[in-house]
Design an enzyme around this catalytic site. Structure first.
Site, PDB file in Angstrom:
ATOM      1  N   LYS A  11      29.232  71.073  32.266  1.00 33.48           N
ATOM      2  CA  LYS A  11      28.891  70.548  33.591  1.00 33.48           C
ATOM      3  C   LYS A  11      27.403  70.796  33.898  1.00 33.48           C
ATOM      4  O   LYS A  11      26.736  71.565  33.188  1.00 33.48           O
ATOM      5  CB  LYS A  11      29.794  71.218  34.640  1.00 33.48           C
ATOM      6  N   TYR A  51      38.002  62.751  37.848  1.00 37.93           N
ATOM      7  CA  TYR A  51      38.685  63.718  38.710  1.00 37.93           C
ATOM      8  C   TYR A  51      39.655  63.037  39.680  1.00 37.93           C
ATOM      9  O   TYR A  51      40.000  63.618  40.706  1.00 37.93           O
ATOM     10  CB  TYR A  51      37.660  64.561  39.473  1.00 37.93           C
ATOM     11  N   ASN A 114      31.865  76.431  37.302  1.00 43.49           N
ATOM     12  CA  ASN A 114      32.579  77.071  36.183  1.00 43.49           C
ATOM     13  C   ASN A 114      32.234  76.468  34.820  1.00 43.49           C
ATOM     14  O   ASN A 114      32.976  76.595  33.864  1.00 43.49           O
ATOM     15  CB  ASN A 114      34.085  77.137  36.453  1.00 43.49           C
ATOM     16  N   HIS A 117      34.356  71.624  31.487  1.00 40.10           N
ATOM     17  CA  HIS A 117      35.647  70.954  31.674  1.00 40.10           C
ATOM     18  C   HIS A 117      36.343  70.816  30.325  1.00 40.10           C
ATOM     19  O   HIS A 117      35.692  70.574  29.311  1.00 40.10           O
ATOM     20  CB  HIS A 117      35.445  69.547  32.250  1.00 40.10           C
ATOM     21  N   GLU A 128      40.697  60.719  29.100  1.00 38.62           N
ATOM     22  CA  GLU A 128      39.314  61.158  29.317  1.00 38.62           C
ATOM     23  C   GLU A 128      38.391  60.730  28.169  1.00 38.62           C
ATOM     24  O   GLU A 128      37.245  60.323  28.405  1.00 38.62           O
ATOM     25  CB  GLU A 128      39.282  62.676  29.532  1.00 38.62           C
TER      26      GLU A 128
HETATM   27  P1  DAT Z   1      40.215  72.972  35.463  1.00 36.77           P
HETATM   28  O1  DAT Z   1      38.760  72.584  35.457  1.00 36.77           O
HETATM   29  O2  DAT Z   1      40.388  74.405  35.007  1.00 36.77           O
HETATM   30  O3  DAT Z   1      41.085  72.001  34.716  1.00 36.77           O
HETATM   31  P2  DAT Z   1      41.288  71.823  37.923  1.00 36.77           P
HETATM   32  O4  DAT Z   1      41.623  70.612  37.129  1.00 36.77           O
HETATM   33  O5  DAT Z   1      42.379  72.444  38.749  1.00 36.77           O
HETATM   34  O6  DAT Z   1      40.693  72.981  36.982  1.00 36.77           O
HETATM   35  O7  DAT Z   1      40.091  71.493  38.903  1.00 36.77           O
HETATM   36  C1  DAT Z   1      38.991  70.717  38.462  1.00 36.77           C
HETATM   37  C2  DAT Z   1      37.728  71.361  38.948  1.00 36.77           C
HETATM   38  O8  DAT Z   1      37.690  71.270  40.369  1.00 36.77           O
HETATM   39  C3  DAT Z   1      37.596  72.858  38.633  1.00 36.77           C
HETATM   40  O9  DAT Z   1      37.071  73.097  37.365  1.00 36.77           O
HETATM   41  C4  DAT Z   1      36.692  73.313  39.727  1.00 36.77           C
HETATM   42  C5  DAT Z   1      37.078  72.431  40.918  1.00 36.77           C
HETATM   43  N1  DAT Z   1      38.046  73.093  41.784  1.00 36.77           N
HETATM   44  C6  DAT Z   1      39.363  73.260  41.547  1.00 36.77           C
HETATM   45  N2  DAT Z   1      39.960  73.911  42.544  1.00 36.77           N
HETATM   46  C7  DAT Z   1      38.989  74.164  43.452  1.00 36.77           C
HETATM   47  C8  DAT Z   1      38.948  74.807  44.702  1.00 36.77           C
HETATM   48  N3  DAT Z   1      40.047  75.335  45.255  1.00 36.77           N
HETATM   49  N4  DAT Z   1      37.752  74.885  45.348  1.00 36.77           N
HETATM   50  C9  DAT Z   1      36.632  74.348  44.811  1.00 36.77           C
HETATM   51  N5  DAT Z   1      36.607  73.722  43.622  1.00 36.77           N
HETATM   52  C10 DAT Z   1      37.757  73.629  42.955  1.00 36.77           C
HETATM   53 MG    MG Z   2      41.674  70.079  35.142  1.00 32.28          MG
END
Ligand code: DAT
Ligand code: MG
Length: 151
Positions: A11, A51, A114, A117, A128
């Protein structure tokens, strides 16, 4: 364990912090095969599709703003069990809950920053990879040392 492909993306925070080499190295040294790699600033359309599953979540707009804010290094990696293994190497979504030794556990502190992805399942990996890459961008090759990784 089936050979499969996954989509990974460093990212904008990972790119801006100069972590590209560190992150690529973890998948290379693990023994997975790099099939495609490119750097791009994603369009909003691409980010919103990527997303899309989070469209109704309160963090969606901020997430799209963030992921379109600068260059992303988009990749396809191949190997036995690479989808689940890459998720393990990446670590938990919340970096403070990610185990030490994982990418997020070692390199990040904030859920909104973080650094990487990774596709979470075979169906999302197919979606994807097709979203980010044309078929012609996927490189078919055999690493010279493949026989020393897989029997
Ligand atoms: P991952 O990236 O581990 O697959 P995810 O698909 O649940 O996690 O979410 C996608 C991204 O969205 C994640 O990397 C960071 C952001 N995100 C997820 N939950 C969040 C939250 N509660 N507050 C802010 N950003 C969030
Ligand atoms: Mg995810």
């Amino acid at each position: 364990m089936a050979t499969e492909r996954t989509f990974l993306a460093i990212k904008p925070d990972g790119v801006q912090r100069g972590l590209v080499g560190e992150i690529l190295g973890r998948f290379e040294t693990k023994g997975f095969k790099l099939v495609a790699l490119k750097q791009l600033v994603p369009s909003r359309e691409l980010a919103e599709s990527h997303y899309g599953v989070h469209r109704e979540r309160p963090f969606f707009a901020g997430l799209v703003d963030f992921i379109t804010s600068g260059p992303v290094v988009a990749m396809v990696w191949e190997g036995d069990g690479v989808i689940a293994s890459a998720r393990k190497l990446i670590g938990a979504t919340k970096p403070l809950e990610a185990e030490p030794g994982t990418i997020r556990g070692d390199l990040a502190v904030n859920i909104g920053r973080n650094v990487i992805h990774g596709s979470d399942a075979p169906e999302t990996a197919v979606f994807e990879i097709g979203l980010w890459f044309a078929a012609s961008e996927l490189c078919e090759w055999t690493p010279a040392d493949q026989v020393w990784r897989v029997e």
